[in-house]
Enzyme design. Structure first.
Site, PDB file in Angstrom:
ATOM      1  N   THR A  48       2.997  -5.162  18.903  1.00  0.00           N
ATOM      2  CA  THR A  48       2.620  -5.881  17.690  1.00  0.00           C
ATOM      3  C   THR A  48       1.120  -6.123  17.574  1.00  0.00           C
ATOM      4  O   THR A  48       0.637  -6.482  16.505  1.00  0.00           O
ATOM      5  CB  THR A  48       3.289  -7.264  17.701  1.00  0.00           C
ATOM      6  OG1 THR A  48       2.886  -7.927  18.908  1.00  0.00           O
ATOM      7  CG2 THR A  48       4.811  -7.159  17.682  1.00  0.00           C
TER       8      THR A  48
ATOM      9  N   HIS B  67       5.901  -0.675  27.265  1.00  0.00           N
ATOM     10  CA  HIS B  67       5.439  -0.456  28.626  1.00  0.00           C
ATOM     11  C   HIS B  67       4.226   0.458  28.555  1.00  0.00           C
ATOM     12  O   HIS B  67       4.342   1.596  28.116  1.00  0.00           O
ATOM     13  CB  HIS B  67       6.522   0.227  29.468  1.00  0.00           C
ATOM     14  CG  HIS B  67       7.677  -0.671  29.769  1.00  0.00           C
ATOM     15  ND1 HIS B  67       8.773  -0.251  30.473  1.00  0.00           N
ATOM     16  CD2 HIS B  67       7.868  -1.967  29.492  1.00  0.00           C
ATOM     17  CE1 HIS B  67       9.608  -1.267  30.593  1.00  0.00           C
ATOM     18  NE2 HIS B  67       9.086  -2.308  30.003  1.00  0.00           N
TER      19      HIS B  67
ATOM     20  N   ASP C 239       5.594  -8.100  30.018  1.00  0.00           N
ATOM     21  CA  ASP C 239       4.217  -7.580  30.022  1.00  0.00           C
ATOM     22  C   ASP C 239       3.547  -7.721  31.386  1.00  0.00           C
ATOM     23  O   ASP C 239       2.333  -7.844  31.477  1.00  0.00           O
ATOM     24  CB  ASP C 239       3.338  -8.296  28.967  1.00  0.00           C
ATOM     25  CG  ASP C 239       3.966  -8.270  27.605  1.00  0.00           C
ATOM     26  OD1 ASP C 239       4.447  -7.200  27.218  1.00  0.00           O
ATOM     27  OD2 ASP C 239       3.993  -9.316  26.937  1.00  0.00           O
TER      28      ASP C 239
HETATM   29  P1  GDP Z   1       5.029  -3.944  30.839  1.00  0.00           P
HETATM   30  O1  GDP Z   1       5.715  -4.092  29.525  1.00  0.00           O
HETATM   31  O2  GDP Z   1       5.577  -4.873  31.874  1.00  0.00           O
HETATM   32  O3  GDP Z   1       4.991  -2.524  31.306  1.00  0.00           O
HETATM   33  O4  GDP Z   1       3.519  -4.407  30.647  1.00  0.00           O
HETATM   34  P2  GDP Z   1       2.484  -3.988  29.500  1.00  0.00           P
HETATM   35  O5  GDP Z   1       2.380  -2.540  29.450  1.00  0.00           O
HETATM   36  O6  GDP Z   1       2.761  -4.693  28.236  1.00  0.00           O
HETATM   37  O7  GDP Z   1       1.172  -4.678  30.051  1.00  0.00           O
HETATM   38  C1  GDP Z   1       0.482  -4.251  31.109  1.00  0.00           C
HETATM   39  C2  GDP Z   1      -0.932  -3.915  30.651  1.00  0.00           C
HETATM   40  O8  GDP Z   1      -1.813  -4.063  31.718  1.00  0.00           O
HETATM   41  C3  GDP Z   1      -1.115  -2.478  30.202  1.00  0.00           C
HETATM   42  O9  GDP Z   1      -2.128  -2.402  29.233  1.00  0.00           O
HETATM   43  C4  GDP Z   1      -1.547  -1.772  31.481  1.00  0.00           C
HETATM   44  O10 GDP Z   1      -2.299  -0.578  31.273  1.00  0.00           O
HETATM   45  C5  GDP Z   1      -2.414  -2.822  32.083  1.00  0.00           C
HETATM   46  N1  GDP Z   1      -2.426  -2.845  33.528  1.00  0.00           N
HETATM   47  C6  GDP Z   1      -1.372  -2.646  34.374  1.00  0.00           C
HETATM   48  N2  GDP Z   1      -1.773  -2.844  35.642  1.00  0.00           N
HETATM   49  C7  GDP Z   1      -3.088  -3.189  35.589  1.00  0.00           C
HETATM   50  C8  GDP Z   1      -4.046  -3.574  36.579  1.00  0.00           C
HETATM   51  O11 GDP Z   1      -3.779  -3.654  37.762  1.00  0.00           O
HETATM   52  N3  GDP Z   1      -5.297  -3.886  36.121  1.00  0.00           N
HETATM   53  C9  GDP Z   1      -5.656  -3.846  34.825  1.00  0.00           C
HETATM   54  N4  GDP Z   1      -6.902  -4.178  34.487  1.00  0.00           N
HETATM   55  N5  GDP Z   1      -4.777  -3.491  33.863  1.00  0.00           N
HETATM   56  C10 GDP Z   1      -3.502  -3.173  34.249  1.00  0.00           C
END
Ligand code: GDP
Length: 426
Positions: free
Chosen positions: A302, A41, A13
């Protein structure tokens, strides 16, 4: 020609999806090489907001070929639902831009049941599974008790193989777990409803990748979860059931001869962890609530509230080494803007009182305590910053402090979830 892996440095995440979505502009092929539909993601772009579970994050870019490699847990049901959800939002998916390895193993209908049944049996000793069938899938894969996607093209052999597996799995379901058996009718229904839909996407992706390599295409390898969830090097047994490391990318992708030239390690500006297991720097109470709300830290698959804490430099250094990261993308820096002083976990204090800056054996984590330092906050909104110079000095100092502690250049800093909310520092 570039072979780049985008990987998680911590517990998952970290924001890998948004980084793959951003960087795919420069790549011809994106390959998912491990894991299944058990994580999400999150990608926000011109089509809307998506939580991709199995589809590679290059699926939104025209001209990019997306591949599900042999290392993934291929769940036909989840995959077909995901394809339809994206199609409804105008994302065009066909066998030209999505290819599934004929050597990928299929997650079978009983894998989800097995996951649920085993977590129930474990009760308060449960692993915190997302119950998507991933652990039973991988254990069956390594027992050679599942089927390869390519077998869908050999119906006679497929039926004989499935009926052998059915006989074996029913023994376990009924005798070990006292659960209902599956029938061949149920499997036929699954074949007709889901497998038939994904069949047109299945091909020899190894041959495709070899061609891509020979014609010097740029290939992006996309991981799921993070280094600390790696089955061999993570916080065993609270890991996932596959290798999340960049070193596994060539094998799981289906291009074992690939040399990974670039590894972008994704690190969040603070820590989060979903599910059970040791999480040394965990924050509790009001401070944790505030950080969870500020970062909207709820599981993409989830909806579970994520455990939160300050950035953990011990774990991050370990993850950076494991991934052999050549550069770091630091995400969600904007989330920390509300903090007066920013906590950073610099060391662990182990049970015997010694200070550790190397990540210890998982059992030692249980009694380890975080040693926290505080850096100055920047007390302003940074989400509009697009250049390094536009960040306040305190935010720059925070980034430089992390960079020094982990010994790897931070070349991307994200300050918002949108594709362009990024500072490139190269
Ligand atoms: P992944 O599984 O590694 O792709 O990560 P996730 O998607 O589970 O979690 C990342 C979350 O953070 C998502 O809701 C993204 O939209 C959000 N996100 C990603 N980069 C940023 C950022 O720089 N700032 C903010 N506020 N949210 C972000």
């Amino acid at each position: 020609m570039k072979n780049c892996a985008i990987v998680g440095i911590n517990w998952g995440d970290e924001g890998k999806g948004r980084m793959v979505d951003l960087l795919t502009e420069n790549y011809d092929v994106v390959v998912r090489y491990q894991g299944g539909g058990n994580a999400g993601h999150t990608v926000i772009n011109e089509y809307g907001k998506f939580a991709l579970h199995l589809l590679p994050s290059g699926i939104f870019r025209k001209g990019v070929v997306n591949i599900l490699g042999n290392g993934v847990a291929l769940d036909p049901e989840n995959l077909w639902e995901e394809i339809q959800q994206l199609a409804q939002k105008g994302v065009f998916i066909n066998p030209d831009n999505l290819k599934i390895s004929d050597r990928a193993s299929l997650l079978l209908p009983w894998h989800r049941d097995m996951d649920e049944l085993e977590e129930q049996r474990l009760a308060d000793k449960k692993y915190g599974s997302t119950k998507q069938g991933i652990a039973p899938f991988y254990s069956d894969k390594y027992q050679k008790k599942t089927i390869l996607a390519g077998e869908l093209f050999y119906p006679d052999e497929l039926y004989a193989h499935l009926s052998d597996l059915l006989e074996w799995k029913n023994l376990i379901l009924t005798k070990v777990y006292n659960a209902k058996p599956y029938t061949m009718d149920m499997l036929e229904c699954w074949l007709n409803v889901y497998c038939s839909k994904i069949k047109p996407f299945i091909c020899d992706t190894g041959a495709f990748l070899k061609d891509a390599q020979q014609s010097k295409k740029n290939i992006l390898f996309e991981a799921q979860l993070g280094a600390l969830r790696d089955i061999d090097y993570g916080i065993h047994p609270y890991t996932t059931s596959s290798n999340t490391l960049a070193a596994y990318a060539p094998i799981g992708a289906g291009l074992p001869s690939a040399q990974i030239t670039d590894v972008v390690g994704v690190v969040k500006a603070y820590s989060t962890c979903v599910g059970e297991g040791p999480f040394v720097c965990e924050m509790f109470g009001k401070d944790a609530e505030e950080l969870r709300e500020a970062g909207a830290e709820y599981g993409a698959k989830t909806g579970r509230p994520r455990r939160v804490g300050p950035i953990d430099l011990v774990a991050t250094r370990y993850g950076t080494e494991l991934q052999s990261a050549t550069e770091i993308a630091l995400t969600k820096l904007d989330v920390l803007s509300y903090m007066e002083k920013i906590p950073v976990c610099t060391h662990y204090q182990l049970a015997d009182g010694t200070a550790a800056d190397c990540f210890p054996f998982p059992y030692a984590l249980r009694e380890a305590k975080p040693v926290i330092s505080y850096l100055e906050g920047w007390h302003c909104d940074i989400s509009d910053a697009r250049k390094w110079e536009e960040l306040p000095k305190a935010a720059q100092d925070y980034v430089l402090f992390i960079e020094q502690a982990i010994g790897c250049p931070i070349t991307y800093i994200s300050v918002g979830p949108e594709r362009d909310s990024i500072i490139i520092r190269k």
